[in-house]
Design an enzyme around this catalytic site. Structure first.
Site, short mmCIF file in Angstrom:
data_model
loop_
_atom_site.label_atom_id
_atom_site.label_comp_id
_atom_site.label_asym_id
_atom_site.label_seq_id
_atom_site.Cartn_x
_atom_site.Cartn_y
_atom_site.Cartn_z
CE LYS A 81 8.56 4.72 4.91
NZ LYS A 81 8.47 3.26 4.77
CD GLN A 126 9.92 0.63 6.80
OE1 GLN A 126 9.00 1.44 6.67
NE2 GLN A 126 10.87 0.51 5.90
CG ASP A 165 3.86 0.14 2.26
OD1 ASP A 165 4.61 1.03 1.81
OD2 ASP A 165 4.01 -0.40 3.38
#
Ligand code: GUN
Length: 305
Positions: free
Chosen positions: A52, A96, A119
């Site tokens: 990422k 994460q 997200d």
């Protein structure tokens, strides 16, 4: 016999869009910035996070990588989230998952500013999605919708079956397909007659975490099959069930003692389907590409451009 469904062209289109939007924002003095938070040493998470951060660099998006020790408390992580929420230079925040078990995951997700929640996991964004309002929505399902739009002439009216009901993929996937006017069925571990239910689908999205679950008899002739599962197979008996002797996957298993395999019994599904995405090398690229799009979208909205 169908074809392998390539995800790369859609991923590249999304990345190009994010790159161009980043350049346009920078010309206005706005530098999109993603903060990525990793707690602990989970090896898979370390790979995902570094991909990422690397992709941000390739597109000209600024990134900050916050790495915290495995014994971090919920309170310490909340304090970091508050700092990032209050930082006007940070447009996107990604924590994460999974988090170590002492951390209250839902408290962390709920603490992220919904307008920085790239997200799309915050309850406010979940609500916005189900109400059909603008928001930030989960990257894998959003990427899959883009893939389907690039691959299928008309989505409207198609019967889509989502196998799996996770908060990250299954549920938002179903909402997004509804938004595209598909008829949507969600299947799960308690669904009766799964082959009959799945066998009605024009589009199958498999996201359940069970290797090879979607076998050939679950697939209608000409269906489009998207495999979101990534499972590690280490037992010879599992690999020989799904992969022919002499195939590339079997050779890879003999060499490394492990392979990645999706939720779809690939060889069987390909016999019936029009298109099937591969694992690995499938939807993973779409997830990261859409994360970049979400980050740029968050920056644009904050600047009101
Ligand atoms: N872990 C597995 N998938 C994801 C994802 O899409 N976002 C985050 N934050 N963690 C994940």
């Amino acid at each position: 016999m169908g074809d392998k469904m390539a995800c790369k062209p859609t991923a590249e289109r999304l990345l190009n869009q994010a790159r161009q939007d980043t350049e346009a924002l920078k010309a206005k003095g706005i530098h999109p910035h993603l903060a990525v938070v990793l707690v602990g040493e989970n090896p898979a998470s370390q790979v995902y996070v570094s991909n990422k951060v690397k992709t941000c660099g390739e597109l000209g998006i600024a990134s900050t990588f916050e790495k915290l020790p495995a014994d971090t408390t919920t309170e310490a992580l909340l304090a970091l989230i508050q700092k990032l929420n209050g930082d006007d230079g940070v447009h996107g925040i990604l924590v994460q998952l999974p988090l170590p078990e002492q951390i209250d995951e839902s408290a962390i997700i709920s603490a992220i500013d919904p307008d920085k929640d790239v997200d799309g996991f915050h309850p406010v964004n979940v609500g916005r999605l189900s109400l059909g309002e603008p928001g930030l929505f989960p990257c894998t399902p959003m990427g899959v919708i883009e893939l389907l739009k690039d691959s299928i002439d008309v989505l409207k009216g198609k019967h889509a079956v989502v196998v799996g009901r996770s908060n990250i993929v299954g549920k938002p996937m179903a909402q997004l397909l509804l938004k595209e006017h598909c008829t949507v069925t969600i299947m799960h571990s308690r669904t009766q007659n799964p082959a009959d239910v799945c066998g009605q689908a024009d589009i199958i999205i498999a996201a359940v975490g069970v290797p090879g679950l979607v076998s050939g008899d679950w697939v209608k002739e000409g269906a489009v099959v998207v495999d979101v599962g990534i499972n590690e197979l280490t037992k010879e008996a599992d690999v020989t069930r799904f992969c022919k002797e002499g195939s590339r996957k079997m050779k890879a298993f003999r060499k490394k003692g492990r392979i990645l395999y999706g939720d779809v019994f690939y060889d069987e599904a390909l016999e019936k389907a029009a298109l099937v995405t591969p694992v690995p090398g499938g939807v993973g690229k779409l997830t990261i590409a859409h994360l970049m799009v979400n980050c740029v979208t968050a920056a644009k909205r904050k600047a009101d451009v």
